[in-house]
Structure formats: C-alpha cells, structure tokens
Design a protein around this motif. Sequence first.
Motif, PDB file in Angstrom:
ATOM      1  N   LYS A  26       0.840  -1.215   0.000  1.00 51.96           N
ATOM      2  CA  LYS A  26       0.000   0.000   0.000  1.00 51.96           C
ATOM      3  C   LYS A  26       0.867   1.253   0.000  1.00 51.96           C
ATOM      4  O   LYS A  26       0.603   2.207  -0.748  1.00 51.96           O
ATOM      5  CB  LYS A  26      -0.922  -0.016   1.227  1.00 51.96           C
ATOM      6  CG  LYS A  26      -1.736   1.237   1.429  1.00 51.96           C
ATOM      7  CD  LYS A  26      -2.798   1.389   0.381  1.00 51.96           C
ATOM      8  CE  LYS A  26      -3.672   2.596   0.712  1.00 51.96           C
ATOM      9  NZ  LYS A  26      -4.680   2.814  -0.291  1.00 51.96           N
ATOM     10  N   GLU A  29       2.471   2.087  -3.202  1.00 55.39           N
ATOM     11  CA  GLU A  29       1.433   2.345  -4.206  1.00 55.39           C
ATOM     12  C   GLU A  29       1.389   1.267  -5.289  1.00 55.39           C
ATOM     13  O   GLU A  29       1.057   1.525  -6.440  1.00 55.39           O
ATOM     14  CB  GLU A  29       1.621   3.732  -4.826  1.00 55.39           C
ATOM     15  CG  GLU A  29       1.481   4.838  -3.807  1.00 55.39           C
ATOM     16  CD  GLU A  29       1.745   6.216  -4.385  1.00 55.39           C
ATOM     17  OE1 GLU A  29       2.117   6.319  -5.572  1.00 55.39           O
ATOM     18  OE2 GLU A  29       1.571   7.184  -3.642  1.00 55.39           O
ATOM     19  N   PRO A  32      -3.742  -0.550  -4.819  1.00 51.55           N
ATOM     20  CA  PRO A  32      -4.653   0.552  -4.447  1.00 51.55           C
ATOM     21  C   PRO A  32      -5.771   0.101  -3.512  1.00 51.55           C
ATOM     22  O   PRO A  32      -6.933   0.397  -3.729  1.00 51.55           O
ATOM     23  CB  PRO A  32      -5.215   0.978  -5.802  1.00 51.55           C
ATOM     24  CG  PRO A  32      -5.237  -0.286  -6.604  1.00 51.55           C
ATOM     25  CD  PRO A  32      -4.040  -1.082  -6.148  1.00 51.55           C
TER      26      PRO A  32
END
Length: 134
Positions: A26, A29, A32
């Motif tokens: 997370k 990135e 999502p």
Amino acid sequence: MRMSLAQRVLLTWLFTLLFLIMLVLKLDEKAPWNWFLIFIPVWIFDTILLVMLIVKMAGRCKSGFDPRNGSQNMKKKVWYLVAMLLKLAFCLALCAKLQRFTTMKLAYVFIPLWALLLGALVELGYNIFYVRRD
C-alpha cells in the motif's frame, strides 16, 4: 482449545508478516487497496484473541466454580479485554483517518492508544511494586 507456545508464536508471526507485506504494498502504491483491507490480518488475529479470552472468562460461569479462587486472574482478564477493545478502537480510528472518512485530528485518533499505553504502564508498575501481605 489449547495452543502450544510454538503454535502461538507461529500464528503471531504469520499475521504480522501478512500485515507488513500488505502495508508495504500500500505504501509503495503497488496496491490501491482500502486501508480497512490492509488491517484485516490484525483484525483476524485480534478476533481470535478476543474469542479465546471470552471463552476463558465464560468458564467462570460454570457451576461449582469458587469465585474466591482466581479473582486476581479475573481482573487481569478484564484488563486484557479492555486493552483489546482500546487497540480495536485505535485501529478503526486510524483507518478512518487514513481513508479520509473523517476529518478528526490525528491527536484524537491516538487517544485510545495513549489510554492503552497508560494502562499498560500502570499494570507494569502494579506488578513490579505491589507486595502481597498475607
């Protein structure tokens, strides 16, 4: 429902590893995902602990149980239950803040964690400095 120490350590390690992997994905990135999804391993582990604690506490309701035995043990279990609920409140508030469901100040999000740490400090002091007088 008895677990050996090795099983408890392995279970704790597994859920911690899953949580950290999901957290890194997370934060990088790469995934999502919703913040509530990231904390699922923590909540599953907490649910297992809560169920085991409640089952042990419910054992006091059996017929033939002498309430004078283990009153100190019951106080400890109640503290564990309160600590688990404070941790759950902190995790839920943190996820809501990170997901931007609320505009709550970050200081308010950490109030359950501070209460948990203060309670742990009081329990530690009590266990270290309390002298039983029989």
